[in-house]
Write an enzyme that holds these catalytic residues in place. Structure first.
Site, PDB file in Angstrom:
ATOM      1  N   HIS A  48       0.884  -1.339   0.206  1.00 36.33           N
ATOM      2  CA  HIS A  48       0.134   0.336  -0.087  1.00 36.33           C
ATOM      3  C   HIS A  48       0.681   1.620  -0.007  1.00 36.33           C
ATOM      4  CE1 HIS A  48      -2.975   2.808   1.200  1.00 36.33           C
ATOM      5  NE2 HIS A  48      -2.027   3.285   1.930  1.00 36.33           N
ATOM      6  N   HIS A  72       3.606   6.230   5.654  1.00 33.44           N
ATOM      7  CA  HIS A  72       2.606   7.050   6.226  1.00 33.44           C
ATOM      8  C   HIS A  72       1.781   6.340   7.248  1.00 33.44           C
ATOM      9  CE1 HIS A  72       0.238   5.325   3.141  1.00 33.44           C
ATOM     10  NE2 HIS A  72      -0.920   5.397   3.701  1.00 33.44           N
ATOM     11  N   GLU A  76       0.500   5.245  12.986  1.00 37.58           N
ATOM     12  CA  GLU A  76       0.114   4.769  13.936  1.00 37.58           C
ATOM     13  C   GLU A  76      -0.712   2.875  13.807  1.00 37.58           C
ATOM     14  OE1 GLU A  76      -5.099   4.863  11.831  1.00 37.58           O
ATOM     15  OE2 GLU A  76      -3.622   6.205  10.669  1.00 37.58           O
ATOM     16  N   ASP A  77       0.497   2.276  12.746  1.00 39.96           N
ATOM     17  CA  ASP A  77       0.019   1.409  13.120  1.00 39.96           C
ATOM     18  C   ASP A  77       1.165   0.061  13.522  1.00 39.96           C
ATOM     19  OD1 ASP A  77      -2.516   1.714  11.470  1.00 39.96           O
ATOM     20  OD2 ASP A  77      -1.660   1.156   9.525  1.00 39.96           O
ATOM     21  N   ASP A 139      -3.028   8.181  -0.812  1.00 42.56           N
ATOM     22  CA  ASP A 139      -3.459   7.133   0.224  1.00 42.56           C
ATOM     23  C   ASP A 139      -4.519   7.276  -0.522  1.00 42.56           C
ATOM     24  OD1 ASP A 139      -3.289   6.040   2.416  1.00 42.56           O
ATOM     25  OD2 ASP A 139      -4.940   7.188   3.617  1.00 42.56           O
ATOM     26  N   ASP A 259     -24.027  12.656 -27.707  1.00 40.14           N
ATOM     27  CA  ASP A 259     -23.712  13.591 -29.100  1.00 40.14           C
ATOM     28  C   ASP A 259     -22.405  14.582 -28.799  1.00 40.14           C
ATOM     29  OD1 ASP A 259     -25.249  12.079 -30.134  1.00 40.14           O
ATOM     30  OD2 ASP A 259     -27.437  13.640 -30.245  1.00 40.14           O
TER      31      ASP A 259
END
Length: 709
Positions: A48, A72, A76-77, A139, A259
């Site tokens: 990711h 990034h 957080e993770d 992201d 059109d």
């Protein structure tokens, strides 16, 4: 599968080897930090951040942005701290990563306070470094591309959130490649069947009209080449959400929308743009009113191009956009083009201008944030700000100001400067005086007239459209109410202290601070505001102050000053209101009623609607100041013989007596008699008596009454 080496090869086209090595080092660090973590699809999690960095590489973003993309999700993770990232990769990268980390779980549908405050964090992060939002958009784009593994309800929630705010921010910053893809991916997630049907219909329609498209494209290209101009003609495709919105909003069938043939002509310089415009207008007849020059007057996000619509062969409409290569890069990458040109070690005025505009927008958001009463009010302002359907007007010096469709004179004044908005009293549009509520049109020249003592009006909120104006007006009104409430509170408290032969100014500071602790207030100003707004009772506060003061027992009351009335002049502002039930005038006997949150409401002494008449803490005597220069409303009921011209005759009498008619209503009683309800603005009781005497002398008037309730 896309690898870090593939990315490094791509970055070699615009970044030096040393910076590419730093990007690779950030990748290996993220790979180690996310070791063992997997995405919902089953892929290693590090795919990711690598994909996000690849999206940024397409926009030629700088190496720090690419490093932040790799890292990034690390804060957080995983267990890595911002300080550890700063030590490893430098403070700018750590700040970018921290800014992006704070922009998670922003949901706008239910407007919860916590989520609104999360958006405020985003604005603060953007104000420190605008690259934060670009990394976040990349992201979000990769997350939207890989929604497949999620539950349908979660897909829809994320898609609505993306459509509500992220796609619009991308549009506001001019990053149209990301905006279009975010919109189409969101549309597919929210309405999968509609999206699929439109996609199939588009594919079929393109197949049927491919030869006609090629014919028109070849004709345009030949015309440009024959004139010796450098320009490349390319077909322009509508995206799915755009087609769907036109079908829904304009109620047009799919065939009618498809059109229209769309082409873009890319050339070398601005002069060639206008020459090519002449060529295409000579080739096909232009549709009147459909030409727009966004080169001379760029959009708010920096977009520049010439737009024209032509009548093609057999009346087929052809939409043509003409722009330079730099404008094409700006149209696709917006603010990111600032870094695209920097990466090549050159600067370009279009890209620099886009960056300056983006920073000005974020600065405006910060100003709104300071003025907003709470985070939900701020979100409301920002949402309004993200829908600009622009018009362009001029200042007297010839500067161009961009405003949303439907903007008024007040919006323009606040766009120029908050102080000009706060003090504006009149306006000239194209040298003619115009009301402040006038809706503006493109091309007008505006001159704002200000006065030092002027203040915003609550009624302005009924017609302003820009977020900045609405936010600034509310802020000014709150400040105005606060100031006036403090002044009234001081007068009420001093009146309550008078029976104890003292005043607020005479009390010792130590006495006041001890009393504040007992009353649980933070400051003298907060207490006085609370008194002025009627949220506290002045007599209770006065007794507490006297009890705390040494040598001033609360029993020693001077009865002579207890009933001394409060003097009012009518110009106190928002915290003194005049009751609409009895319309008190200077010269009337009046009393005041403290109303919770509203301040002091002034009634005539005989008013039947006055509540709590016997409560000395809420109702007390008032008297008029000797120097009053205000107009006050009053209602007259006139029973009159009905005949032609009587209203004009009444209006003439009132005008001759130096009064204004605010409202007039006529009730037919029968074929001969009528009742006229007349609302006037008068100076006082004496002035009213003079007007009533003139009206009573009219031969057709049988009765005239001042309405009391």
């Amino acid at each position: 599968m896309f690898t870090i080496d593939d990315l490094a090869d791509r970055l070699g086209g615009y970044l030096p080897p040393g910076e590419i090595q730093q990007v690779k080092r950030a990748f290996y660090y993220a790979e180690q930090a996310h070791d063992g973590q997997r995405r919902r699809s089953g892929e290693p999690y590090v795919t990711h951040p690598l994909a996000v960095a690849n999206i940024l590489a397409n926009m030629h973003m700088d190496h720090q942005s690419l490093m932040a993309a790799m890292l990034h999700d690390v804060i957080e993770d995983t267990g890595v701290s911002k300080q550890a990232l700063g030590a490893q990769f430098g403070e700018p990268v750590a700040e970018l990563v921290d800014g992006v980390s704070k922009l998670t779980q922003i949901t706008f549908e239910d407007k919860a306070v916590a989520q609104a405050e999360n958006f405020q964090k985003m604005v603060l992060a953007m104000s420190r470094d605008i690259r934060v939002i670009i990394v976040k958009l990349a992201d979000r784009l990769h997350n939207m591309r890989t929604l497949g593994a999620l539950r349908p309800d979660k897909k829809r929630r994320i898609a609505r959130e993306t459509l509500e705010i992220y796609a619009r921010i991308a549009g506001r910053l001019g990053i149209n490649t990301i905006r279009v893809e975010l919109e189409d991916l969101s549309f597919q997630a929210i309405h999968p069947m509609r999206s699929e049907r439109i996609k199939r219909a588009v594919s079929n329609a393109r197949g049927h009209r491919r030869s006609a498209m090629r014919e028109v494209q070849a004709t345009l290209q030949k015309s440009v080449d024959d004139e010796g101009l450098s320009g490349t003609v390319v077909g322009r495709q509508k995206h799915l959400l755009s087609i769907y919105r036109k079908m829904r909003d304009q109620r047009k069938p799919f065939v009618e929308i498809m059109d229209v043939f769309g082409f873009r002509i890319i050339t070398d310089d601005v002069a060639s743009c206008y020459r090519i415009l002449g060529v295409v207008h000579n080739l096909y007849k232009p549709v009147p009113g459909r030409f727009k020059d966004y080169i001379a007057i760029p959009k708010a996000n920096g977009y520049q191009s010439l737009h024209t619509t032509l009548f093609g062969a057999r009346g087929m409409p052809i939409e043509v956009q003409i722009r330079t290569r730099e404008m094409e890069a700006m149209a696709n990458n917006g603010i990111a083009a600032h870094w695209l040109y920097k990466a090549g070690q050159t600067s370009h005025p279009i890209a620099e201008g886009s960056h300056a505009r983006a920073r000005a927008w974020v600065k405006g958001l910060l100003e709104m944030q300071r003025h907003a009463g709470d985070s939900l009010e701020f979100i409301e302002h920002v949402k309004n700000d993200l829908f600009p359907d622009d018009i362009y007007v001029f200042t007297p010096k010839g500067d161009i100001m961009e405003l949303p469709q439907g903007a008024t004179v007040i919006d323009f004044a606040y766009t120029v400067h908050t102080d000009i908005g706060n003090h504006c009293i009149a306006c000239r549009i194209d040298r003619h005086l115009a009301p402040l509520s006038t809706r503006l049109e493109s091309g007008q020249t505006l001159e704002i007239i200000t006065a030092p003592g002027a203040r915003p009006n609550l009624a302005w909120l009924n017609f302003v459209t820009t977020a900045k104006a609405r936010s600034a007006i509310r802020h000014a009104l709150k400040h105005q109410q606060h100031t006036e409430a403090v002044m009234l509170g001081r007068r009420l408290l001093n009146k309550a202290l008078a029976p104890f032969n003292t005043s607020l100014e005479e009390l010792e500071p130590t006495v006041i601070s001890r009393a504040f602790e007992q009353l649980d207030v933070s400051s003298e100003e907060a207490l006085l505001e609370s008194l002025g707004l009627g949220n506290r009772v002045a007599h209770v506060v006065a007794r507490r102050l006297v009890d705390v003061a040494d040598g001033h027992p609360s029993e020693q009351i001077n009865e002579g000053t207890h009933h001394k009335p409060v003097v009012i002049s009518g110009s106190e502002g928002m915290v003194i209101n005049f009751a609409r039930c009895c319309h008190p005038l200077p010269g009337d006997s009046i009393i005041g009623h403290l109303s919770m949150g509203k301040g002091l409401v002034v009634h005539r002494s005989e008013c039947k609607n006055l509540m709590d008449r016997d409560d000395p803490d809420k109702v007390f005597a008032l008297e008029w100041s000797e120097n009053i220069d205000e107009d006050f409303p009053v209602v007259l009921r006139i029973e009159i013989e009905s005949r032609r011209g009587i209203v004009a005759q009444l209006a003439g009498l009132v005008t001759d007596a130096d009064a204004n008619i605010e409202r007039i209503g006529i009730e037919e009683r029968d074929a001969r008699l009528a009742t006229v309800n007349l609302t006037l603005a008068v100076k006082g009781r004496v002035h009213l008596a003079r007007i009533m005497k003139r009206i009573r002398n009219l031969p057709n008037v049988s009765k005239i009454t001042r309405m009391a309730n």
